[in-house]
Write a protein that holds these residues in place. Structure first.
Motif, PDB file in Angstrom:
ATOM      1  N   ALA A  79       9.478   9.200   0.463  1.00  0.00           N
ATOM      2  CA  ALA A  79       8.539   9.172   1.590  1.00  0.00           C
ATOM      3  C   ALA A  79       8.783   7.937   2.457  1.00  0.00           C
ATOM      4  O   ALA A  79       8.768   8.020   3.687  1.00  0.00           O
ATOM      5  CB  ALA A  79       7.092   9.203   1.090  1.00  0.00           C
ATOM      6  N   LYS A  80       9.021   6.801   1.812  1.00  0.00           N
ATOM      7  CA  LYS A  80       9.304   5.567   2.561  1.00  0.00           C
ATOM      8  C   LYS A  80      10.653   5.645   3.251  1.00  0.00           C
ATOM      9  O   LYS A  80      10.847   5.058   4.310  1.00  0.00           O
ATOM     10  CB  LYS A  80       9.281   4.359   1.624  1.00  0.00           C
ATOM     11  N   GLY A  81      11.597   6.363   2.657  1.00  0.00           N
ATOM     12  CA  GLY A  81      12.951   6.456   3.191  1.00  0.00           C
ATOM     13  C   GLY A  81      13.160   7.588   4.188  1.00  0.00           C
ATOM     14  O   GLY A  81      14.280   7.820   4.630  1.00  0.00           O
ATOM     15  N   GLY A  82      12.107   8.334   4.510  1.00  0.00           N
ATOM     16  CA  GLY A  82      12.242   9.400   5.496  1.00  0.00           C
ATOM     17  C   GLY A  82      12.619  10.759   4.938  1.00  0.00           C
ATOM     18  O   GLY A  82      12.981  11.667   5.683  1.00  0.00           O
ATOM     19  N   GLY A  83      12.560  10.922   3.620  1.00  0.00           N
ATOM     20  CA  GLY A  83      12.841  12.221   3.009  1.00  0.00           C
ATOM     21  C   GLY A  83      13.814  12.121   1.860  1.00  0.00           C
ATOM     22  O   GLY A  83      14.346  11.054   1.564  1.00  0.00           O
ATOM     23  N   GLY A  84      14.014  13.234   1.190  1.00  0.00           N
ATOM     24  CA  GLY A  84      14.888  13.326   0.034  1.00  0.00           C
ATOM     25  C   GLY A  84      14.638  14.666  -0.634  1.00  0.00           C
ATOM     26  O   GLY A  84      13.827  15.464  -0.153  1.00  0.00           O
ATOM     27  N   PRO A  85      15.310  14.937  -1.741  1.00  0.00           N
ATOM     28  CA  PRO A  85      15.223  16.266  -2.359  1.00  0.00           C
ATOM     29  C   PRO A  85      13.802  16.737  -2.704  1.00  0.00           C
ATOM     30  O   PRO A  85      13.447  17.866  -2.403  1.00  0.00           O
ATOM     31  CB  PRO A  85      16.065  16.130  -3.632  1.00  0.00           C
ATOM     32  N   LEU A  86      12.993  15.873  -3.317  1.00  0.00           N
ATOM     33  CA  LEU A  86      11.648  16.282  -3.725  1.00  0.00           C
ATOM     34  C   LEU A  86      10.737  16.457  -2.512  1.00  0.00           C
ATOM     35  O   LEU A  86      10.067  17.492  -2.377  1.00  0.00           O
ATOM     36  CB  LEU A  86      11.051  15.260  -4.700  1.00  0.00           C
ATOM     37  N   VAL A  87      10.719  15.479  -1.629  1.00  0.00           N
ATOM     38  CA  VAL A  87       9.890  15.580  -0.421  1.00  0.00           C
ATOM     39  C   VAL A  87      10.315  16.783   0.412  1.00  0.00           C
ATOM     40  O   VAL A  87       9.478  17.559   0.874  1.00  0.00           O
ATOM     41  CB  VAL A  87       9.960  14.272   0.413  1.00  0.00           C
TER      42      VAL A  87
END
Length: 194
Positions: A79-87
């Protein structure tokens, strides 16, 4: 002497602010309850909601506390990094699209919507939440475990992102076939639009 006066004034402002917030929460509770009963509850039995929660309950039912902590840490970092697999998996699913549509159709009344499973984990969201695990918060603890008719209206607070006063309302998501709780939903209500 000046420090003492400043401390007293500061404490008074904090107390007055808290009283104002509590009064706002009480002032809007009837309107928020009406919104839940008349507008929100009817679409909570939509298959888009029910099927998604039931599917995730089957998937997450066996997770340990350690598994959940790991997923929550992953979500927070993404969430802090702007997204990823889970988000991306959660925000890109069919339920999230459904919730985004409900938010858009509200004309600004709903500032956020997210649905949680039986463990308090996000199933779908209109917007990225700060954490994945909501089970340690009132929005889940005062709804799903309480029963099918539970509604929890939180205090009115100023939301920096929307620049509006809002109250989060949460209620239990129920399987219409059995009448049993399967999860919960939280909706941020912009009280200035009520």
């Amino acid at each position: 002497m000046i420090r003492s006066v400043l401390r007293t004034a500061s404490t008074t402002l904090i107390v007055l602010g808290a009283l104002t917030t509590a009064a706002l929460a009480n002032d809007f509770a009837p309107q928020i309850s009406k919104e839940v009963a008349e507008k929100i509850r009817p679409w909570l039995s939509d298959p888009a909601v029910v099927d998604a929660v039931k599917a995730q309950n089957a998937k997450t039912g066996g997770l340990s506390d350690a598994d959940i902590d790991k997923l929550d840490k992953q979500w927070r970092a993404e969430a802090k990094g702007g997204g990823g697999p889970l988000v991306n998996e959660v925000t890109g699913n069919a339920l999230s699209s459904f919730l985004k549509g409900k938010k858009e159709a509200s004309g600004g009344l709903y500032s956020e919507i997210f649905v949680m499973d039986a463990k308090g984990l996000n199933v779908g969201t209109s917007d990225v939440t700060s954490d994945y695990m909501q089970g340690d918060e009132g929005k889940w603890q005062k709804t799903y475990p309480v029963g099918p008719d539970a509604v929890f209206i939180d205090d009115v607070e100023f939301d920096e992102s929307s620049k509006a006063f809002q109250s989060q309302v949460s209620t239990t998501v129920v399987d219409p076939a059995t009448g049993k709780p399967i999860g919960a939903i939280t909706i941020g209500i912009n009280v200035e639009k009520l």
